[in-house]
Design a protein around this motif. Sequence first.
Motif, PDB file in Angstrom:
ATOM      1  N   ILE A 375      -4.190  10.830  79.096  1.00  0.00           N
ATOM      2  CA  ILE A 375      -5.344  11.571  79.093  1.00  0.00           C
ATOM      3  C   ILE A 375      -5.757  12.060  80.496  1.00  0.00           C
ATOM      4  N   TYR A 439     -14.089  16.935  75.595  1.00  0.00           N
ATOM      5  CA  TYR A 439     -12.712  16.711  75.567  1.00  0.00           C
ATOM      6  C   TYR A 439     -11.675  18.108  75.107  1.00  0.00           C
ATOM      7  N   ASN A 444      -5.205  17.762  76.687  1.00  0.00           N
ATOM      8  CA  ASN A 444      -5.430  16.155  76.787  1.00  0.00           C
ATOM      9  C   ASN A 444      -6.193  15.687  77.722  1.00  0.00           C
ATOM     10  N   ILE A 446     -10.561  14.498  79.415  1.00  0.00           N
ATOM     11  CA  ILE A 446     -11.837  14.349  79.313  1.00  0.00           C
ATOM     12  C   ILE A 446     -12.475  14.700  80.634  1.00  0.00           C
ATOM     13  N   GLU A 478     -16.103  11.151  74.236  1.00  0.00           N
ATOM     14  CA  GLU A 478     -14.944  12.091  74.598  1.00  0.00           C
ATOM     15  C   GLU A 478     -13.586  11.492  74.488  1.00  0.00           C
ATOM     16  N   VAL A 479     -13.329  10.382  74.720  1.00  0.00           N
ATOM     17  CA  VAL A 479     -12.024   9.626  74.421  1.00  0.00           C
ATOM     18  C   VAL A 479     -11.716   9.465  73.007  1.00  0.00           C
ATOM     19  N   HIS A 481     -12.596  11.884  70.826  1.00  0.00           N
ATOM     20  CA  HIS A 481     -12.265  13.193  70.278  1.00  0.00           C
ATOM     21  C   HIS A 481     -10.743  13.275  70.354  1.00  0.00           C
ATOM     22  N   ALA A 482      -9.925  12.479  71.172  1.00  0.00           N
ATOM     23  CA  ALA A 482      -8.554  12.524  70.952  1.00  0.00           C
ATOM     24  C   ALA A 482      -7.910  12.056  69.784  1.00  0.00           C
TER      25      ALA A 482
END
Length: 629
Positions: A375, A439, A444, A446, A478-479, A481-482
């Motif tokens: 990320i 995100y 990939n 944030i 936001e992490v 959302h990965a």
Amino acid sequence: MVRVQDDLFAAINEDWLKTAKIRPDMPSASAFTDLYLSIEDDMRADTEVFAKGEKNSPAYLKNFIDFYKLANDWQTRNAQAAQPVVQSLKRITALTSFEDFSKALADLDLSGYSTSFNVGVTPDFKQADRYIFWVDEPATILPDSTYYAADNPQKEPLLATWSKMTTQLLMTAGYSADEADKIVQDAKQFDALLPDLVLSREEQMAYYKNYHPKAIHDFAAYLTTIDLQTYVNTLVGKPVDKVILSSERFWDSAKDVYTDANWSIFKSWLIAKNVAKFSSLASYDLFKQSGTFSRALTGAAQAAEPAREAYALAHQQFGFLLGEYFRIKHFSPEAKHNVETMINKMISVYRDRLTHNDWLGSDTIKKAISKLDHIAIKIGYPDQVPLRFLKRKVDLQTSLLENFEVLSKQEAQFSLDRWNTKVDTTEWGMTADTVNAYYDPQTNSINFPAGILQAPFYDFDRGASANYGGIGAVIAHEVSHAFDTNGARFDEKGSLNNWWTDEDLKKFTDKAQAIVRSWSGLDLDGAAVNPKLTLTENIADLGGLSAALQAGHTDANFSSKSFFTTWATIWRMKASAEYIKLLTSIDEHAPNKLRANEPVKNFQEFFDAFHIEKGDGMYRAPADRVSLW
């Protein structure tokens, strides 16, 4: 007095809810809008000083200031009245057939006209490091296909408002009452062809499914009335081999929409759509008229004041220049370093949670951690102001509308020129002064603009517990959302690629469905929440809160009360009834009150902090609590 035990949102925000006022030109007041408006007031005050020459502006702000001067010259705009609108509409009124339209289509698109063709260049889902040509669908008059359902009580009143507004605008632009009425009725007739064909907002949100590659000759075969291949090649300036459709359903039926028999109603649709668009750039009276439908949708009481609208237009064109000014003035290197430390800690927490995950297989865990480790982190602002905004020129000797068309063409051309080139992963989708975060699955990454890195989300000088409940939870959101139902379909390089085993993907899907069930049957003030529409954001809220809570415990003085209090504070909101209806219909985010109250019900630590027991409004039995990450 409201008890936290019965309603966290109402209890924590009770005093604010009593005193907060919604600005007349806004549909809501919230932690987000309050911060946004304070930034706007600050930046607009400086903009006015620079525009008047009372203080020299930084050289990089020239185009922003020049466009603001042009947009804020209401004496000229009011004197011109509808003249620029009439001039712009001539390009449409001169068209007599789809053959004419086909020849003009590319240049109309480039110049910022509404043509019903929503196309562009974007990273390829399957090969995220290359730009591909993307073809979307026409937009309907109402904000979503669900508004056209026979039992939707908003359909007819909203269409009536749109009709009245558009009729008035057309008459101001020189059409007779009968001519204007005919155009409006025809436009609605064309619009009625679309709702059953285009994707609903719920369908759009499952965007990993909306990827349909077509060879250019297969795409061109969808229509005989419009030369789609020449259209695409003209836009890009070179032969294009394939396009990506967001939906096959619409294009499978497009031949029944763009028929010679429908030419007259389609032309009326073009006139109606563009008279509203260009009127917003004309006199203040026309600007106010052109926003009537939007205000009916959102419940805003009145149009923005002239200077605020001028600022908004300048920001729309040159916001990245203003963002540079904002970050220099308000975002310190110390704050950036502190936020970066929090982000790295949040990612470390996620790595720990994945490593010790008890429902995924080892192969899937390894790939999930690889994605996490790849990320990209973007904090505050771009490393460099995009040069294209510095190189462009604002012509103060021509009209606002003419400048708009020139600048629209330049920005469109910039995007189109990137077709089939390597993706610029340093690019930001938001300006530095934006009060938001996101995100991006295809890079990939944030992204946290400096605008949101302020109170109540973040305060360099306050306790860590509050910051973890605010910006910490936003970061972890936001992490997360990965690894939501969309993001989880993309690999560590940002390409659409299933890295899950069949067994693990089923477990993931089952857990996601449990979240859907936990949100089913909820509403706010009678407006029902669609748990399928809001699924990805609900996953991110739940995962973000969980990770931030774990990270908070690394602080020796961690306070769960402070953590959850800040969480509830950042979601404070007061909104018009119309706006709540709109949001629950089209927004992938649940209403703020529910975002504050629902995720916390899954954490025993919340119940312990506020002594919540069975029978309390905020209580949820252990068997009904959900988790994912």
